[in-house]
Design a protein around this motif. Structure first.
Motif, PDB file in Angstrom:
ATOM      1  N   THR A 197       0.837  -1.216   0.000  1.00  0.00           N
ATOM      2  CA  THR A 197       0.000   0.000   0.000  1.00  0.00           C
ATOM      3  C   THR A 197       0.865   1.257   0.000  1.00  0.00           C
TER       4      THR A 197
ATOM      5  N   GLU B 175     -12.794   3.562  -4.822  1.00  0.00           N
ATOM      6  CA  GLU B 175     -11.767   4.507  -5.302  1.00  0.00           C
ATOM      7  C   GLU B 175     -11.323   5.462  -4.194  1.00  0.00           C
TER       8      GLU B 175
ATOM      9  N   GLY C 258     -11.214   4.870  -1.062  1.00  0.00           N
ATOM     10  CA  GLY C 258     -10.644   4.205   0.109  1.00  0.00           C
ATOM     11  C   GLY C 258     -11.636   4.010   1.246  1.00  0.00           C
TER      12      GLY C 258
ATOM     13  N   ILE D 155      -8.556   1.927  -9.750  1.00  0.00           N
ATOM     14  CA  ILE D 155      -7.711   1.916  -8.552  1.00  0.00           C
ATOM     15  C   ILE D 155      -6.269   1.599  -8.953  1.00  0.00           C
TER      16      ILE D 155
ATOM     17  N   GLN E  71      -3.649   0.252  -4.167  1.00  0.00           N
ATOM     18  CA  GLN E  71      -4.989   0.107  -3.568  1.00  0.00           C
ATOM     19  C   GLN E  71      -5.473  -1.340  -3.666  1.00  0.00           C
TER      20      GLN E  71
END
Ligand code: ZN
Length: 463
Positions: free
Chosen positions: A13, A305, A307, A359, A363
């Motif tokens: 991430t 998208e 989060g 994404i 992500q």
């Protein structure tokens, strides 16, 4: 012999970087640029991403729930092959006790059904389906055995617990720094609507979504989060499926509440028009919560998208169309609920998410693996490619193209909800604790899965 995976791009991430990865035994032992070969065997991962093995936060690979229960067609021995061959190296299965039986009884059953029969690593969310005086002690005993997450239901008469029971469970889960996930739908109102429609002679599958409308999920989530606020417990919402629910979550987060959200691919790719298919075909898509409307799908993608969605599970729960779904031919409430999904999650989410430009690969890793490892007490053993972690690695070829079909799938079920879907990107090789267990969608080495004892959820620690 040690392995040296060369030329791949390691993704977490935090970013992506081309790094060599050395594996020795079950672990990643070294990472760096241009590592010397030493006595390692070279694996060429040129042009590929290296993703941490995917974690499926939500499967039902057994429903061994007492006499009269219909069992799933795709159990640990077959479903775990479908999982690992496509990149999922850990599944979190829903262990569900029988009424009146202890959590330990249930754990014994799930251990028996999975041990030495499972081709990916596995762990269990333990379901609490009734509240009793000794349940807090039982929850403590489960946590001591590495089962630190729990599942409850607000729908289904045989599984659901009332609000005060949920509150009591939350206090017990908080005491062990565990994580709770709840199936959120207002069970009383689902029952009322089903009775109303059946009484009016509405028996077809198309009444399934009508009797489980969006607001019944949103209301249950609102109530769940109210109870969680009272108990001061960060909690997880499993298989969130509607626009309204996402708005409830947004409001709670704005108030400062810690809320985790899981969703599943079916709520991103399939919509409720499938319930209008003729010849009972629609039964293939019966699951709860039901498939929703295109507007919900759009809202979920936006949430993904942004989060706002933490994890992607599948709710993999496979019943054959021909001899199992058909049980509900004359009454939609009798159709066994669930769809297969453990096999297709990675390819679907990569195709529409990453290849589709919605994404980033970073992500994607968060959703597929890393967030779950943090949330459920497996990090850094799982969920990340770094020195000291389990060598669960997906060598992902972003150029591979496939077409999903029941004819070629590994899941032991006679249909797929994604028949004919074209996918971009696939697991070229899958390493499970250092062993190459699958290549290009085929299992090389089965039954290598182990039970993963988990630590406390880091989000509930020192709460
Ligand atoms: Zn489920």
């Amino acid at each position: 012999m040690a392995l040296l995976i060369r030329g791949g791009t390691v993704v977490s991430t935090n970013g992506q970087r081309q790094l060599d990865v050395r594996i020795d035994g079950e672990k990643i032992v070294e990472m760096g640029v241009d590592l010397p070969q030493k006595d390692s065997e070279i694996v060429d991962a040129d042009g590929c991403f290296l993703f941490p093995g995917f974690i499926d936060t939500h499967t039902h690979m057994e429903l061994d729930n007492g006499p009269g229960t219909l069992n799933v067609s795709d159990e640990f021995p077959t479903a775990s092959v479908a999982a690992v061959a496509k990149g999922t190296t850990t599944v979190m299965d829903m262990a569900t006790p029988q009424k009146g039986h202890s959590l330990q009884d249930c754990l014994d059953t799930w251990n028996r059904l999975s041990k030495d029969k499972t081709s990916c690593d596995y762990t269990f969310h333990m379901s609490v389906i009734e509240w009793s005086d000794n349940m807090a002690e039982q929850i403590k005993a489960m946590a001591a055995k590495g089962i630190t997450s729990f599942k409850m239901y607000m729908a289904y008469d045989n599984l659901r617990v009332s609000d005060d029971g949920i509150y009591e469970a939350m206090k017990a889960i908080k005491a062990v720094h565990g994580m709770l996930g709840i199936h959120c739908e207002n069970g009383d109102l689902v029952n009322a609507l089903q009775q109303e429609y059946l009484a009016a002679g509405c028996y077809a599958p198309k009444y399934h979504p009508i009797t489980r409308p969006n607001i019944l999920e949103a209301e249950a989530i609102e109530r769940y989060l109210t109870i969680a606020a009272l108990a001061d417990l960060p909690v997880n919402i499993v298989h969130l499926s509607t626009k309204e629910s996402l708005e409830v979550v947004r409001a709670a987060r704005k108030r400062g509440q810690k809320v985790f959200v899981e969703s599943c691919p079916q709520y991103f790719f399939l919509d409720d028009r499938l319930y209008d298919l003729p010849d009972f075909e629609s039964a293939k898509y019966i699951c709860s919560p039901p498939l929703r409307k295109p507007a919900d799908i759009a809202a979920l993608w936006t949430g993904l998208e942004n989060g706002e969605i933490d994890t992607m599970g599948t709710d993999h729960c496979a019943f054959n169309f021909k001899n199992q779904k058909v049980v509900g031919k004359d009454n939609f409430t009798k159709i066994p609920g669930g769809m297969p999904g453990v096999e297709t999650r990675g390819e679907l989410m990569y195709t529409a998410g990453v290849a589709g430009g919605k994404i980033t690969p970073e992500q994607f890793v968060g959703l597929m693996s890393e967030h779950a490892a943090h949330q459920f007490g497996m990090y850094p053993q799982k969920g990340v490619i770094q020195t000291g972690s389990d060598a669960d690695i997906v060598v992902w070829d972003p150029k591979a193209q496939n077409v999903i079909s029941a004819k070629t799938q590994l899941s032991n079920v006679d249909y797929t909800a994604y028949e004919g879907f074209k996918t971009q990107g696939a697991a070229h090789q899958v390493y499970l604790r250092g062993q190459k267990v699958a290549e290009d969608g085929k299992l090389l080495k089965g039954q290598q899965g182990q039970f993963i004892a988990r630590h406390e959820s880091e989000y509930n620690f020192n709460k």
